[in-house]
Each structure stands twice: as structure tokens, then as C-alpha cells.
Write a protein that holds these residues in place. Sequence first.
Motif, mmCIF file in Angstrom:
data_model
loop_
_atom_site.group_PDB
_atom_site.id
_atom_site.type_symbol
_atom_site.label_atom_id
_atom_site.label_comp_id
_atom_site.label_asym_id
_atom_site.label_seq_id
_atom_site.Cartn_x
_atom_site.Cartn_y
_atom_site.Cartn_z
ATOM 1 N N TRP A 27 -3.917 -2.227 -0.203
ATOM 2 C CA TRP A 27 -3.729 -1.400 -1.392
ATOM 3 C C TRP A 27 -4.576 -1.931 -2.539
ATOM 4 O O TRP A 27 -4.595 -3.127 -2.835
ATOM 5 C CB TRP A 27 -2.256 -1.393 -1.811
ATOM 6 C CG TRP A 27 -1.412 -0.450 -1.030
ATOM 7 C CD1 TRP A 27 -1.655 0.867 -0.784
ATOM 8 C CD2 TRP A 27 -0.167 -0.741 -0.379
ATOM 9 N NE1 TRP A 27 -0.637 1.408 -0.023
ATOM 10 C CE2 TRP A 27 0.284 0.445 0.230
ATOM 11 C CE3 TRP A 27 0.620 -1.892 -0.279
ATOM 12 C CZ2 TRP A 27 1.475 0.516 0.926
ATOM 13 C CZ3 TRP A 27 1.810 -1.812 0.419
ATOM 14 C CH2 TRP A 27 2.224 -0.627 1.021
ATOM 15 N N VAL A 202 7.902 4.273 4.243
ATOM 16 C CA VAL A 202 8.141 3.009 3.526
ATOM 17 C C VAL A 202 9.185 2.170 4.285
ATOM 18 O O VAL A 202 10.130 1.656 3.698
ATOM 19 C CB VAL A 202 8.579 3.254 2.064
ATOM 20 C CG1 VAL A 202 8.446 1.985 1.234
ATOM 21 C CG2 VAL A 202 7.732 4.355 1.416
ATOM 22 N N SER A 206 7.475 -1.585 1.240
ATOM 23 C CA SER A 206 6.175 -2.033 0.702
ATOM 24 C C SER A 206 5.832 -3.451 1.141
ATOM 25 O O SER A 206 5.195 -4.216 0.407
ATOM 26 C CB SER A 206 6.166 -1.953 -0.836
ATOM 27 O OG SER A 206 6.500 -0.664 -1.289
ATOM 28 N N ARG A 225 2.084 -2.574 -5.997
ATOM 29 C CA ARG A 225 3.133 -3.593 -6.054
ATOM 30 C C ARG A 225 2.961 -4.521 -7.258
ATOM 31 O O ARG A 225 3.873 -5.287 -7.588
ATOM 32 C CB ARG A 225 3.142 -4.388 -4.741
ATOM 33 C CG ARG A 225 3.555 -3.537 -3.540
ATOM 34 C CD ARG A 225 3.327 -4.244 -2.229
ATOM 35 N NE ARG A 225 1.924 -4.508 -1.983
ATOM 36 C CZ ARG A 225 1.452 -5.050 -0.857
ATOM 37 N NH1 ARG A 225 2.300 -5.384 0.111
ATOM 38 N NH2 ARG A 225 0.161 -5.247 -0.698
ATOM 39 N N GLU A 238 8.892 4.207 -4.767
ATOM 40 C CA GLU A 238 7.801 4.029 -3.821
ATOM 41 C C GLU A 238 7.404 2.558 -3.683
ATOM 42 O O GLU A 238 6.744 2.181 -2.720
ATOM 43 C CB GLU A 238 6.577 4.829 -4.273
ATOM 44 C CG GLU A 238 6.787 6.335 -4.326
ATOM 45 C CD GLU A 238 6.744 6.978 -2.964
ATOM 46 O OE1 GLU A 238 6.352 6.306 -1.988
ATOM 47 O OE2 GLU A 238 7.108 8.161 -2.868
ATOM 48 N N THR A 239 7.748 1.739 -4.674
ATOM 49 C CA THR A 239 7.329 0.340 -4.705
ATOM 50 C C THR A 239 8.519 -0.567 -4.436
ATOM 51 O O THR A 239 9.478 -0.587 -5.215
ATOM 52 C CB THR A 239 6.693 0.013 -6.067
ATOM 53 O OG1 THR A 239 5.586 0.916 -6.297
ATOM 54 C CG2 THR A 239 6.202 -1.416 -6.121
#
Length: 327
Positions: A27, A202, A206, A225, A238-239
Motif C-alpha cells: 500500500w 479485509v 489490514s 494504515r 477500512e483501516t
Amino acid sequence: MKYRTLGRTGFEISELSLGTWQVGGKWGEAFNHQNADEILNAAIDNGINFIDTADVYGDGESEKAVGRLVKSRSERIFVASKCGRKLNPHTNASYTPPALRGFVEDSLKNMGLETIDLIQLHCPPTEVYYRPEIFGEFDKLIEEGKILKLGVSVEKVEEALKAIEYPNVDTVQIIFNIFRQRPAELFFQEALKKNIGIIARVPLASGLLSGHYSSATVFSKNDHRNFNRNGEAFDKGETFSGIDYKLGLEAVEAVRAIYPETPMAAVALKWILGFEAVSCVIPGASNIQQLNNNVKASDMAPLTGEETNVLNQVYTRLIKEQVHHLW
């Protein structure tokens, strides 16, 4: 590799499949096509036949790599992509049938394909789920042969429940892991009644559930992140599945104490695959070693009821109060 049916699509897919958000590199790094090609081909070599991508992954480069893979292999590979996140601003008003049609056609060009097996709305604002004209446009795309099936990728359980009221929504992609357990309640029950395919995304929170991070870990400037822990850029969930990083590390150590000899990623993935409602799980991989470690989960013996209960107790004791009600 074991296979499951993706709900009422009839697609027989690998229960351990591949998400491609970071397939071309870690990422925040530039997309690397050589790395992507190696990972994607290794996935197929390991029995994976379902690849999830999106038009925003690598600004279209991920789709190009997936299309190249499909055209270079003889195996039947099911391709799922997503659309909508390119809208700027990403608001309810920006969602229109012509815009979404344009994104689907762009994805077809990116991949060099005539048909996409599964197209998914990519975490649209909640209001979009209450607009039948948005979902109706995909019936037209199915009739035209541009897509085979429609699904959604959601942030919240409530959005998933609303989406499956539409008869053409065959799949739901939702965050589900040891640290995000709410979907296993009402949503899984309703999905089973309607034979909806569930794609667990996910799955390793993460990377937290890989067990490779510590308080000393430094994430790059452009890694979500690093910059999205409090939802600064997109949904906080999402994180790290929305969990405070320090608390997440504490929970990871509690899981590690239960399974000191087994790779944590495999345990986390096997926990998800223990649910009948789940069709597949889509961990990402930024290198072949990660991919190979993840694939091992399919061959592991199922977790016992007692093992599952102990893992669930970690969630109840440390995580549930912070996140359960939010998504």
C-alpha cells in the motif's frame, strides 16, 4: 484448495481467493506489473479461480494485470471488479446510471474483456441503496452481455440488508474477521435465506491478524494504515477494521497465546471459513510468500467449536464494545 458456490450465481469458486488492492506492491507504493503478474499467476497455480479487483486499485493498473492474467491462462477464472469510487465528489448525487455505465465500460477496456463476471458497487454512500434506478441500470448491462452478475461492497450491515432487497443483487462483499463479527448475526441469516454469495473482505484487519506488526512498526506516508486510522480519507472501518491500533496489538497477542505454533493469518482465515454463509475470503498479497501462507488456510483442519469460542472470547473481552455497534 476447496471450492464453494458463490450464492445463486452458480459460480464454483475457491474458498480462499485473492483481493488485489495491493497486488502490485505494498500500500502506498507505485504499481509494479511484474510483481502483480507473479502473484496472480501463483494464485492460479495454487487453485485460486476468483480474483477481486476495482477500477481505483492502482488507478486501473490492477484491472489491466487481471485482464492480462485471464487472457494468458487456460483455466476458468472468475473476475469481479467494482465501480463508483472514482466519482469526485463521492456523494449520493454523483451516482447516476450513465456514470456507472461509463465505469463498467472503462473496466472492460482496462481488462480487455467482453464480459465481467461480477461487477460490484464500491461502497457507495448509504443513500444510494435507496435508489432503484441505480440498480436497474445493471439489469440493462446484464442484458447487453457486459456483465453477468451484480453485487455490492458495503461498509455497514444495514447497507447489506438493504442491498439484498433488490432481486438482481446476488453477492455482498463485507468486512468480516475475528475483530469484526457483527455480520454473522442478522445479515448472515438473511443472506442464507436468499442464497446470497458472501465475499469476506479485509479478513486480516489490514494485516493486524497476520501477527507481523508491533508498536515499533512504521507504515509509509502513503499507506492508509498511516493516514486513515481515524477515517481522515475514507471510512475508518477500512483501516485495521476500525480498531485502535494499540488495542488491536493487544488482541493479536491474545490470539497468538491461543495458537503459538500456527501462523496467525491461517487461523484468522480459517475462522472466517467456518461460517456456512461465507462463499469465499479475499485476503490480499503484496508478495508470493504472503499468498502461499494464506492459501494454507484452505487445507487446515476446521477449528473446533472450543477453539472458535476461545477466539470469540478475545473479541468479546477486548474489541466488541469499541466496534460492534458502528458497522
